[in-house]
Design a protein around this motif. Structure first.
Motif, PDB file in Angstrom:
ATOM      1  N   ASP A 290       0.849  -1.183   0.000  1.00 16.43           N
ATOM      2  CA  ASP A 290       0.000   0.000   0.000  1.00 16.43           C
ATOM      3  C   ASP A 290       0.892   1.243   0.000  1.00 16.43           C
TER       4      ASP A 290
ATOM      5  N   TYR B  62       1.509   9.504  -3.872  1.00 14.47           N
ATOM      6  CA  TYR B  62       0.343   9.152  -4.697  1.00 14.47           C
ATOM      7  C   TYR B  62       0.514   9.658  -6.132  1.00 14.47           C
TER       8      TYR B  62
ATOM      9  N   THR C 282      -2.425  -2.111 -10.177  1.00 18.20           N
ATOM     10  CA  THR C 282      -3.166  -1.754  -8.964  1.00 18.20           C
ATOM     11  C   THR C 282      -4.304  -2.738  -8.721  1.00 18.20           C
TER      12      THR C 282
ATOM     13  N   PHE D 283      -7.479  -3.685  -5.285  1.00 18.73           N
ATOM     14  CA  PHE D 283      -8.052  -3.306  -3.994  1.00 18.73           C
ATOM     15  C   PHE D 283      -8.228  -4.559  -3.142  1.00 18.73           C
ATOM     16  N   HIS D 284      -7.906  -4.409  -1.855  1.00 19.79           N
ATOM     17  CA  HIS D 284      -8.122  -5.496  -0.902  1.00 19.79           C
ATOM     18  C   HIS D 284      -8.630  -4.888   0.388  1.00 19.79           C
ATOM     19  N   GLU D 285      -9.849  -5.277   0.739  1.00 24.50           N
ATOM     20  CA  GLU D 285     -10.484  -4.755   1.951  1.00 24.50           C
ATOM     21  C   GLU D 285     -10.448  -3.219   1.963  1.00 24.50           C
ATOM     22  N   LYS D 286     -10.899  -2.645   0.848  1.00 26.55           N
ATOM     23  CA  LYS D 286     -11.010  -1.189   0.664  1.00 26.55           C
ATOM     24  C   LYS D 286      -9.664  -0.468   0.677  1.00 26.55           C
ATOM     25  N   LYS D 287      -8.592  -1.214   0.590  1.00 27.74           N
ATOM     26  CA  LYS D 287      -7.268  -0.596   0.555  1.00 27.74           C
ATOM     27  C   LYS D 287      -6.676  -0.797  -0.830  1.00 27.74           C
ATOM     28  N   LYS D 288      -6.135   0.289  -1.392  1.00 23.29           N
ATOM     29  CA  LYS D 288      -5.535   0.208  -2.721  1.00 23.29           C
ATOM     30  C   LYS D 288      -4.123  -0.333  -2.595  1.00 23.29           C
ATOM     31  N   LEU D 289      -3.849  -1.351  -3.400  1.00 22.06           N
ATOM     32  CA  LEU D 289      -2.539  -1.996  -3.368  1.00 22.06           C
ATOM     33  C   LEU D 289      -1.840  -1.835  -4.709  1.00 22.06           C
TER      34      LEU D 289
END
Length: 252
Positions: free
Chosen positions: A26, A42, A56, A58-64
């Motif tokens: 992240d 960013y 890119t 998303f995992h559990e509302k987190k951008k990876l």
């Protein structure tokens, strides 16, 4: 390492961290290991995404983020480099045509000959304004150019017989103090000849200067528009002494 390929220092630092990790990261983790400021990370990540070096998810509302593998990155950069080489090989550089010189010309006969030559070589459009006796010698040539498909627009001070042409005609008013003998010729929107009276002789300027061509083209259509508006609303305008006084001072 990517700086050698035209990337910024921050882009290189972020990619190095991303490519060194076996897992998606992240933004906070990227900041921690890349030492790129949080305020910039960013933006840097987004640039790398747009350049196709980072993926890119998303995992559990987190951008990876995860980096394109080194070998794939090498192939990508190599292909882009070869494309740039091919574009360079096929590119033909030309010095832009930007002749801003203004040439002056005296003697009415010389100005007449130059006008005739410019009209003859026109390929798209002829805009011409002047006094009727000065324009009359060009009527046959203008008719022929119009028959060849050239757009011809003519504004004459005083009535003129023009055959197939449809001129704008200004009949001078005896109170019209702004009228002076003049000639204006604009060819194909890129070349202009303007001549006015000085010490009872015509003196002209001839130029390809884009700002001057644009100015004189607007000048021409200003005259045409003002003439047509004045003709259409003549009675109304004549009832207003202030407007009439202003109109009589204009050159058109």
């Amino acid at each position: 390492m990517l700086q050698n390929f035209g990337f910024t220092q921050y882009e290189s630092q972020v990619y190095e961290v991303m490519s060194a990790s076996d897992h998606a990261l992240d933004a906070a983790t990227v900041v921690k290991f890349s030492h790129v400021p949080k305020s910039k990370v960013y933006e840097v990540l987004q640039r790398l995404v747009e350049k196709g070096l980072i993926l890119t998810s998303f995992h559990e509302k987190k951008k990876l983020y995860t980096a394109l593998p080194i070998e794939m990155t090498i192939k990508k950069l190599t292909a882009e480099f070869e494309d740039h080489i091919e574009q360079l090989r096929n590119h033909k550089s030309e010095i832009p045509d930007a002749d801003e010189r203004v040439w002056t010309l005296k003697n009415n006969h010389s100005i007449h000959v130059l006008m005739e030559n410019l009209i003859e070589k026109s390929a798209r459009e002829i805009l011409l304004t002047g006094w009727n006796d000065e324009l009359a010698p060009f009527v046959d040539l203008l008719e022929r150019k119009q028959a060849e498909g050239i757009h011809v627009e003519l504004l004459s001070v005083g009535s003129i017989h023009t055959g197939e042409l449809t001129p704008h005609i200004l009949v001078p008013d005896e109170k019209h103090g702004g009228l002076e003998r003049h000639k204006l010729l604009i060819i194909d929107g890129k070349e202009v000849l303007f001549a006015g009276m000085e010490a009872d002789q015509f003196q002209g300027v001839h130029t390809f200067s884009k700002p001057l061509v644009k100015f004189f083209t607007e000048f021409f259509y200003h005259d045409v528009a003002l003439l047509e508006i004045t003709k259409k609303h003549h009675e109304t305008l004549q009832q207003d002494d202030a407007i009439t006084s202003i109109l009589m001072k204009l050159r058109y």
